[in-house]
Design a protein around this motif. Sequence first.
Motif, PDB file in Angstrom:
ATOM      1  N   VAL A 108      -6.545   5.128  -2.742  1.00  0.00           N
ATOM      2  CA  VAL A 108      -6.913   3.537  -2.056  1.00  0.00           C
ATOM      3  C   VAL A 108      -7.646   4.100  -0.676  1.00  0.00           C
ATOM      4  O   VAL A 108      -7.461   5.468  -0.061  1.00  0.00           O
ATOM      5  CB  VAL A 108      -5.499   3.258  -1.449  1.00  0.00           C
ATOM      6  N   ARG A 109      -8.683   3.248  -0.667  1.00  0.00           N
ATOM      7  CA  ARG A 109      -9.838   3.459   0.229  1.00  0.00           C
ATOM      8  C   ARG A 109      -9.634   2.843   1.391  1.00  0.00           C
ATOM      9  O   ARG A 109     -10.061   1.152   0.702  1.00  0.00           O
ATOM     10  CB  ARG A 109     -11.760   4.420  -0.238  1.00  0.00           C
ATOM     11  N   VAL A 113      -3.423   7.063   2.528  1.00  0.00           N
ATOM     12  CA  VAL A 113      -5.007   6.292   2.465  1.00  0.00           C
ATOM     13  C   VAL A 113      -6.476   7.018   3.140  1.00  0.00           C
ATOM     14  O   VAL A 113      -5.740   7.349   3.988  1.00  0.00           O
ATOM     15  CB  VAL A 113      -4.565   4.712   2.639  1.00  0.00           C
ATOM     16  N   LEU A 165      -1.598   4.152   8.664  1.00  0.00           N
ATOM     17  CA  LEU A 165      -1.352   3.188   6.877  1.00  0.00           C
ATOM     18  C   LEU A 165      -0.767   4.742   6.464  1.00  0.00           C
ATOM     19  O   LEU A 165      -1.261   5.485   7.233  1.00  0.00           O
ATOM     20  CB  LEU A 165      -2.912   3.346   6.308  1.00  0.00           C
ATOM     21  N   LEU A 179       1.382  -1.087  -0.299  1.00  0.00           N
ATOM     22  CA  LEU A 179      -0.132  -0.060  -0.187  1.00  0.00           C
ATOM     23  C   LEU A 179       0.946   1.119   0.036  1.00  0.00           C
ATOM     24  O   LEU A 179       0.424   2.278  -0.391  1.00  0.00           O
ATOM     25  CB  LEU A 179      -1.233   0.151   0.850  1.00  0.00           C
ATOM     26  N   ARG A 209      -9.524   6.048   4.962  1.00  0.00           N
ATOM     27  CA  ARG A 209     -10.502   5.560   5.899  1.00  0.00           C
ATOM     28  C   ARG A 209     -11.386   5.779   6.403  1.00  0.00           C
ATOM     29  O   ARG A 209     -11.817   7.245   7.360  1.00  0.00           O
ATOM     30  CB  ARG A 209      -9.034   5.028   6.977  1.00  0.00           C
TER      31      ARG A 209
END
Length: 454
Positions: A401-402, A424, A420, A394, A426
Motif C-alpha cells: 500500500v502506498r 504503508v 498510518l 488499511l 507515504r
Amino acid sequence: MPVEVILPKVDMDMATGRISRWYVGEGATVKKGDLLFEIETDKAAMEIDAPASGTIRDISGKEGIDIPVGEAVAWIYAEGEAAKPAKDAVADATPVQEVVPAALAPVAAVPAALPELAPANPGKPSNGTRATPLARRLAAAAGLQLDAIAGSGPKGRIMRKDVETAIAAPAPAATIPVNPASIVSRPSASSQPRPAPQRSAGAAPLNFAWLRQGEGRPIVLIHGFGADLNSWRPMLAAGPVDAPLLALDLPGHGGSPRDTPVDLDAIACDVEATLAALDVGPALLVGHSFGGAVAATVAARGHADVRALALIAPAGLGPEINGAFLQGFVRAKSEASLTPWLRLLVADEAVLSKPFVNATLAQAADTELRAAQAEISDRFFADGTQTFDIRGLLAALRMPVRVIVGANDRIIPTSQSLGLPGEVARHVFAATGHMPQVERREQVLKILLEMARV
C-alpha cells in the motif's frame, strides 16, 4: 481549405502505426479536440483528437494495417466547404504540424467500452481482431490466423503469451476468441464475511474505458468526487505506459448511473461487479480522494483480486475536509464561478489547462449529474465532515500500500496521512496540492508502474 489529419509520431523510434479503431465515421461532424481514432504502437495504444472543427471526409486510414508516420488518414472540411477528391485535397490542404493525444474531454466524447470481438470467419482477414502489435508480428511469422487464437488480455485482446501458446500447441485448432463479457472471475468465498456481488456476465454496473492497452498486471483507476474517468488522462501524457489501464466512473459521476449509494460498501460492490464482468483478474487498484476511500474498501472486502493499492490524496483518514469547496463546486454553473474552486485543487494554477476547465464546466451544465453529486456530498461529507474512516481497513490489509499526498493540499489536510501503519509507504510532494497525479504526473506515474510490475 481542408485540414489534414495525419498519423502522428508518438514514440521516438516510431516509423509506422496502426489504427486500431475509428471513433467517428465518414461525414461525421467533429469539434477540435474530439476523439477521432486510436492508434497502437509497439509499446501502447494512444487516442488521437481532432486538430480542427468540421466534417470528416476522405477517411483513407484503414483499421489494422501499418501506416507510415505523417501520412494523411482523413481530412476535416469546414462548415459549408465543398468536399474535393482526395488528390485535390492534398494539394490545397492546410498543413498541421502536430496531432496530439486526446486531452481531458467530457466523458460523452469517449466510448465507454471497446468493441466486442466477432466470431472468427475464415473468409475475412484478421486485422479487425484486437491484438498487440507484437502478437500480430509473431502470429504472422508463424503463419497463424489471429481469429484462431483466444485472447487473454483486456476485452479479449490477444497478447504475446497467447500467440506463443498457440505456436507451442501440437495441433492448434481454430477457436472463437474469448469474449470477456461471458466470463466472470471471482476469488474463493473463503474468509469473506460479506457476500460478493452476484451479477450476470457482462452486466458492468459502472461506466468504464480502457485508457491504455498493454501487457502485464492491469491498473484500475478510480477518480475522486466531482470528476470522471477522463481526469486521469493528463497523467498518462507523462510517458509511455506498458500496462493495461482501466478507468471507472463512480456512481453519480461521468457515464455511470446517477445513483446515490448508501455507503462505501455499496460503491465497492459496483466496482467489484464491473471488474468481474470485465474479467480483469489480479490488479493494482488506484484511487484519488473519495475514490481512494472506495479503493481501500474494495481491497479490504477481498472479493476483487487486488494485489496492491495506491491511494492519492485519499479521503477517509480524518474528519476534516474543505466543506466550502464541496458546496461551491457543486453549485458553480459558469466558468467565473467554477474556476476559483478549481484553483483550490492545485498548488500551481498553471496546471489547470483549458481542456480541464472546459470539461469540468460541461459537467456543471448537466443539472441531473450535479444534483446526484450534491446528494453524494451530503451523504458522505455531511456538514463538511468526512463521515467514514478507512484507517482500520488499511491496518488489516496484507498487500503493498502506498499513499501519495501533496504538502499543500487545501481540500484534505496533508496531516491526515500521518500515523498510518508502518507497512504503508507515504510519499509527500512539496509545492503540490490535492491532485499529485496532475501536478507531479511523471513521479506519480512512475510509482504506479513500479507497483504494477512487482
